[in-house]
Design a protein around this motif. Structure first.
Motif, PDB file in Angstrom:
ATOM      1  N   ARG A   1       9.096   1.834  -3.688  1.00  0.00           N
ATOM      2  CA  ARG A   1       8.098   0.798  -3.945  1.00  0.00           C
ATOM      3  C   ARG A   1       6.701   1.426  -3.932  1.00  0.00           C
ATOM      4  O   ARG A   1       6.368   2.196  -3.039  1.00  0.00           O
ATOM      5  CB  ARG A   1       8.203  -0.322  -2.921  1.00  0.00           C
ATOM      6  N   ILE A   2       5.921   1.045  -4.933  1.00  0.00           N
ATOM      7  CA  ILE A   2       4.585   1.605  -5.094  1.00  0.00           C
ATOM      8  C   ILE A   2       3.576   0.464  -5.120  1.00  0.00           C
ATOM      9  O   ILE A   2       3.671  -0.446  -5.951  1.00  0.00           O
ATOM     10  CB  ILE A   2       4.489   2.439  -6.388  1.00  0.00           C
ATOM     11  N   GLY A   3       2.618   0.525  -4.214  1.00  0.00           N
ATOM     12  CA  GLY A   3       1.617  -0.528  -4.132  1.00  0.00           C
ATOM     13  C   GLY A   3       0.569  -0.404  -5.220  1.00  0.00           C
ATOM     14  O   GLY A   3       0.076   0.688  -5.508  1.00  0.00           O
ATOM     15  N   VAL A   4       0.236  -1.541  -5.834  1.00  0.00           N
ATOM     16  CA  VAL A   4      -0.831  -1.600  -6.828  1.00  0.00           C
ATOM     17  C   VAL A   4      -1.298  -3.041  -6.916  1.00  0.00           C
ATOM     18  O   VAL A   4      -0.498  -3.974  -6.774  1.00  0.00           O
ATOM     19  CB  VAL A   4      -0.359  -1.074  -8.202  1.00  0.00           C
ATOM     20  N   ARG A   5      -2.588  -3.238  -7.142  1.00  0.00           N
ATOM     21  CA  ARG A   5      -3.132  -4.599  -7.130  1.00  0.00           C
ATOM     22  C   ARG A   5      -4.501  -4.626  -7.803  1.00  0.00           C
ATOM     23  O   ARG A   5      -5.149  -3.583  -7.964  1.00  0.00           O
ATOM     24  CB  ARG A   5      -3.275  -5.089  -5.691  1.00  0.00           C
ATOM     25  N   ASN A   6      -4.922  -5.834  -8.184  1.00  0.00           N
ATOM     26  CA  ASN A   6      -6.319  -6.030  -8.579  1.00  0.00           C
ATOM     27  C   ASN A   6      -7.131  -6.088  -7.289  1.00  0.00           C
ATOM     28  O   ASN A   6      -6.951  -6.995  -6.479  1.00  0.00           O
ATOM     29  CB  ASN A   6      -6.484  -7.330  -9.371  1.00  0.00           C
ATOM     30  N   SER A   7      -7.979  -5.116  -7.079  1.00  0.00           N
ATOM     31  CA  SER A   7      -8.691  -5.014  -5.809  1.00  0.00           C
ATOM     32  C   SER A   7     -10.136  -4.609  -6.041  1.00  0.00           C
ATOM     33  O   SER A   7     -10.440  -3.816  -6.944  1.00  0.00           O
ATOM     34  CB  SER A   7      -7.997  -3.977  -4.911  1.00  0.00           C
ATOM     35  N   ARG A   8     -11.010  -5.152  -5.202  1.00  0.00           N
ATOM     36  CA  ARG A   8     -12.415  -4.739  -5.253  1.00  0.00           C
ATOM     37  C   ARG A   8     -12.591  -3.325  -4.703  1.00  0.00           C
ATOM     38  O   ARG A   8     -13.599  -2.677  -4.967  1.00  0.00           O
ATOM     39  CB  ARG A   8     -13.267  -5.718  -4.443  1.00  0.00           C
ATOM     40  N   ARG A   9     -11.617  -2.866  -3.943  1.00  0.00           N
ATOM     41  CA  ARG A   9     -11.673  -1.498  -3.425  1.00  0.00           C
ATOM     42  C   ARG A   9     -11.181  -0.565  -4.526  1.00  0.00           C
ATOM     43  O   ARG A   9     -10.106   0.021  -4.442  1.00  0.00           O
ATOM     44  CB  ARG A   9     -10.814  -1.388  -2.167  1.00  0.00           C
ATOM     45  N   TRP A  10     -11.981  -0.458  -5.561  1.00  0.00           N
ATOM     46  CA  TRP A  10     -11.547   0.263  -6.751  1.00  0.00           C
ATOM     47  C   TRP A  10     -11.320   1.744  -6.492  1.00  0.00           C
ATOM     48  O   TRP A  10     -10.602   2.417  -7.251  1.00  0.00           O
ATOM     49  CB  TRP A  10     -12.589   0.095  -7.865  1.00  0.00           C
ATOM     50  N   HIS A  11     -11.888   2.272  -5.406  1.00  0.00           N
ATOM     51  CA  HIS A  11     -11.719   3.688  -5.097  1.00  0.00           C
ATOM     52  C   HIS A  11     -10.324   4.006  -4.588  1.00  0.00           C
ATOM     53  O   HIS A  11      -9.894   5.162  -4.615  1.00  0.00           O
ATOM     54  CB  HIS A  11     -12.747   4.117  -4.048  1.00  0.00           C
TER      55      HIS A  11
ATOM     56  N   TRP B   1       0.851  -1.188   0.000  1.00  0.00           N
ATOM     57  CA  TRP B   1       0.000   0.000   0.000  1.00  0.00           C
ATOM     58  C   TRP B   1       0.885   1.236   0.000  1.00  0.00           C
ATOM     59  O   TRP B   1       1.875   1.314   0.710  1.00  0.00           O
ATOM     60  CB  TRP B   1      -0.915   0.013   1.226  1.00  0.00           C
ATOM     61  N   GLY B   2       0.515   2.214  -0.769  1.00  0.00           N
ATOM     62  CA  GLY B   2       1.187   3.490  -0.751  1.00  0.00           C
ATOM     63  C   GLY B   2       2.564   3.478  -1.388  1.00  0.00           C
ATOM     64  O   GLY B   2       2.947   2.538  -2.093  1.00  0.00           O
ATOM     65  N   VAL B   3       3.317   4.539  -1.121  1.00  0.00           N
ATOM     66  CA  VAL B   3       4.666   4.714  -1.643  1.00  0.00           C
ATOM     67  C   VAL B   3       5.644   4.577  -0.488  1.00  0.00           C
ATOM     68  O   VAL B   3       5.492   5.237   0.546  1.00  0.00           O
ATOM     69  CB  VAL B   3       4.831   6.104  -2.304  1.00  0.00           C
ATOM     70  N   ARG B   4       6.645   3.712  -0.666  1.00  0.00           N
ATOM     71  CA  ARG B   4       7.623   3.434   0.391  1.00  0.00           C
ATOM     72  C   ARG B   4       9.019   3.397  -0.213  1.00  0.00           C
ATOM     73  O   ARG B   4       9.168   3.177  -1.410  1.00  0.00           O
ATOM     74  CB  ARG B   4       7.346   2.083   1.045  1.00  0.00           C
ATOM     75  N   THR B   5      10.046   3.606   0.593  1.00  0.00           N
ATOM     76  CA  THR B   5      11.423   3.455   0.125  1.00  0.00           C
ATOM     77  C   THR B   5      12.082   2.301   0.858  1.00  0.00           C
ATOM     78  O   THR B   5      11.785   2.038   2.031  1.00  0.00           O
ATOM     79  CB  THR B   5      12.245   4.736   0.354  1.00  0.00           C
ATOM     80  N   THR B   6      12.965   1.606   0.162  1.00  0.00           N
ATOM     81  CA  THR B   6      13.617   0.423   0.705  1.00  0.00           C
ATOM     82  C   THR B   6      15.088   0.412   0.307  1.00  0.00           C
ATOM     83  O   THR B   6      15.401   0.460  -0.884  1.00  0.00           O
ATOM     84  CB  THR B   6      12.949  -0.866   0.180  1.00  0.00           C
ATOM     85  N   PRO B   7      16.003   0.323   1.280  1.00  0.00           N
ATOM     86  CA  PRO B   7      17.411   0.109   0.933  1.00  0.00           C
ATOM     87  C   PRO B   7      17.617  -1.334   0.493  1.00  0.00           C
ATOM     88  O   PRO B   7      17.033  -2.257   1.072  1.00  0.00           O
ATOM     89  CB  PRO B   7      18.143   0.406   2.247  1.00  0.00           C
ATOM     90  N   LEU B   8      18.422  -1.543  -0.527  1.00  0.00           N
ATOM     91  CA  LEU B   8      18.675  -2.892  -1.012  1.00  0.00           C
ATOM     92  C   LEU B   8      19.785  -3.541  -0.200  1.00  0.00           C
ATOM     93  O   LEU B   8      20.752  -2.871   0.191  1.00  0.00           O
ATOM     94  CB  LEU B   8      19.056  -2.855  -2.490  1.00  0.00           C
ATOM     95  N   PRO B   9      19.697  -4.857   0.078  1.00  0.00           N
ATOM     96  CA  PRO B   9      20.724  -5.541   0.867  1.00  0.00           C
ATOM     97  C   PRO B   9      22.099  -5.446   0.212  1.00  0.00           C
ATOM     98  O   PRO B   9      22.228  -5.536  -1.009  1.00  0.00           O
ATOM     99  CB  PRO B   9      20.227  -7.002   0.888  1.00  0.00           C
ATOM    100  N   ASP B  10      23.124  -5.250   1.040  1.00  0.00           N
ATOM    101  CA  ASP B  10      24.515  -5.204   0.569  1.00  0.00           C
ATOM    102  C   ASP B  10      24.700  -4.186  -0.551  1.00  0.00           C
ATOM    103  O   ASP B  10      25.432  -4.423  -1.513  1.00  0.00           O
ATOM    104  CB  ASP B  10      24.972  -6.584   0.092  1.00  0.00           C
ATOM    105  N   SER B  11      23.998  -3.076  -0.462  1.00  0.00           N
ATOM    106  CA  SER B  11      24.067  -2.060  -1.515  1.00  0.00           C
ATOM    107  C   SER B  11      23.754  -0.705  -0.895  1.00  0.00           C
ATOM    108  O   SER B  11      23.028  -0.611   0.101  1.00  0.00           O
ATOM    109  CB  SER B  11      23.068  -2.370  -2.633  1.00  0.00           C
ATOM    110  N   SER B  12      24.321   0.339  -1.478  1.00  0.00           N
ATOM    111  CA  SER B  12      23.995   1.690  -1.034  1.00  0.00           C
ATOM    112  C   SER B  12      22.752   2.216  -1.744  1.00  0.00           C
ATOM    113  O   SER B  12      22.271   3.310  -1.447  1.00  0.00           O
ATOM    114  CB  SER B  12      25.178   2.633  -1.304  1.00  0.00           C
ATOM    115  N   ALA B  13      22.235   1.432  -2.682  1.00  0.00           N
ATOM    116  CA  ALA B  13      21.099   1.862  -3.492  1.00  0.00           C
ATOM    117  C   ALA B  13      19.786   1.770  -2.705  1.00  0.00           C
ATOM    118  O   ALA B  13      19.616   0.921  -1.825  1.00  0.00           O
ATOM    119  CB  ALA B  13      21.004   1.027  -4.758  1.00  0.00           C
TER     120      ALA B  13
END
Length: 437
Positions: A75-85, A59-71
């Protein structure tokens, strides 16, 4: 994996912006995780990339550091959902795209992207798993095209398509892609069939599975110590697929016989040959029909106490990079999960694939070992065990073949990503790419 919620990454004006779909990092299928981690680590770490946005089921927009990396990736949540709103619903994404965005973060990322790259989970661009799964796989591709952005299909399998509607949908998406890669020669032939008679090699390319580029990571000390203590043993890995353990799966995939019985006999034969067997789950989670541990429960129940003492189960919660580290320390490996065997092949560990689709032989063929695959739709029981044990006996010769072939395959895994980066830079410089309608 540490995540900070609702903290989007700011991108500089001169950097490449990429949206990556079809391989979320947090996935119960370690093969899909291996794909996503390999690509995300390489692209996010490239000097030319200022923002990599990965689509996942959160859900929503999140940031994630990658393992063993400075990068860091977004991440942006999206899915087939009945909660179309909700903005995370693909239905809402389609509506917001039609109405100019309406502040939807995914629509904004698509509009700003220099390229949308898609992996389809490696082998999910098919209608074999039903219409709902195909809808999920096609959704980001169709969203990219609606936004007018270049769509790049990273190396994957294409098909099979068992319905007319499914095939036509795939043909339209393939022909609309700016670049499409297949992950082996067999898959490339299928890609060209979908692309049609006017297909040009500059757009429809043969590549390799990106998981060949996954960097292994040492697991915790207890697991590493257990493997170290096996020095002097002939250590072999066995992966059994939870997807194939039910009778209904045999009917669904057209298996030649009792899958669990065959894998159990394989383990028994390896123990009888003096091997120490490590049982490796490559899909782990809540879904009972997917979990490899459930298959190993059935196998374990069929072993004698003395056989059981010559087996050990790896922690099923290990991440893909940890599993690859463990598999790289084995003398031989067999499995039905494609990416479990890729972890072995890419580490030059002799592997035998007991497969249930055509995709395995093509991937093994990239490493010069197409003869090390048996099709579970053709053979089972004693015949399958005999072929596996022949592979086990020939492991030294197969290792030499892998040592000759694998370095070039691993290099290709990153070269093809460099090609995508170069293309995205050119598209950005030109202001747009030729997107096929």
């Amino acid at each position: 994996m540490k995540t900070n919620s609702y903290a989007p990454i700011e991108a500089r004006e001169d950097g490449i912006r990429i949206v990556l779909a079809g391989a979320p990092l947090d996935n119960d299928n370690r093969g899909v995780e291996a794909l996503g981690t390999s690509v995300a680590t390489y692209l996010a770490g490239a000097p030319s990339v200022e923002r990599l946005s990965m689509l996942d089921g959160g859900w929503g927009v999140r940031t994630t550091p990658l393992p063993d990396s400075s990068a860091v990736v977004e991440r942006i949540g999206v899915r087939n959902s009945r909660r179309w709103h909700r903005r995370e619903s693909w239905t809402r994404v389609r509506i917001d795209q039609a109405l100019g965005g309406l502040g939807n973060p995914l629509v904004a990322r698509l509009t700003q992207a220099d390229a949308v790259v898609d992996l389809s989970g490696g082998d999910s661009f098919t209608d074999l798993y039903g219409p709902q799964r195909l809808d999920t796989v096609c959704a980001p591709k169709e969203a990219a095209l609606r936004s007018g952005r270049p769509l790049v299909l990273l190396p994957q399998t294409y098909g099979p398509f068992t319905t007319t509607d499914g095939r036509r949908r795939a043909e339209r998406l393939v022909r609309s892609a700016t670049i499409a890669y297949a992950r082996d020669s067999w898959s490339h032939d299928r890609l060209l069939e979908l692309a049609g008679p006017d297909a040009h090699s500059s757009r429809f390319r043969e590549g390799v599975d990106v998981a060949f580029g996954l960097a292994p990571q040492r697991p915790d000390d207890a697991i590493a110590a257990h493997l170290d203590a096996l020095a002097g043993e002939v250590v072999v890995g066995v992966n059994a697929s939870g997807l194939l353990r039910e009778v209904s799966a045999g009917e669904r995939f057209g298996l030649a016989g009792d899958y669990i019985g065959t894998m159990t006999d394989m383990v028994k034969a390896l123990v009888a040959a003096g091997a120490y067997v490590v049982l490796v789950s490559h899909v782990h989670g809540k879904h009972p029909l997917e979990n490899d541990s459930a298959a190993f429960d059935l196998i374990d129940d069929a072993l004698s106490p003395s056989e059981r003492r010559r087996t050990w189960r790896l922690d099923p919660t290990l991440r893909a990079a940890h599993l690859k580290w463990c598999i790289a320390r084995m003398d031989w490996f067999t499995g039905s999960r494609m990416h479990a065997t890729i972890a072995a092949l890419s580490s030059a560990v002799p592997a035998f694939g007991y497969a249930y689709s055509d995709k395995a032989r093509g991937v093994f063929g990239t490493c010069g070992t197409a003869d090390q695959v048996a099709d579970a739709r053709d053979i089972a029981g004693a015949e399958a065990v005999e072929q596996a044990m022949a592979s086990f006996s020939a492991r030294d010769e197969v290792r030499r073949r892998l040592e000759d072939h694998v370095p070039a395959v691993v290099d290709r895994a990153t070269e093809q990503l460099d090609e995508v980066l170069a293309a995205a830079q050119a598209w950005r410089a030109e202001g747009s790419a030729e997107v096929v309608a």
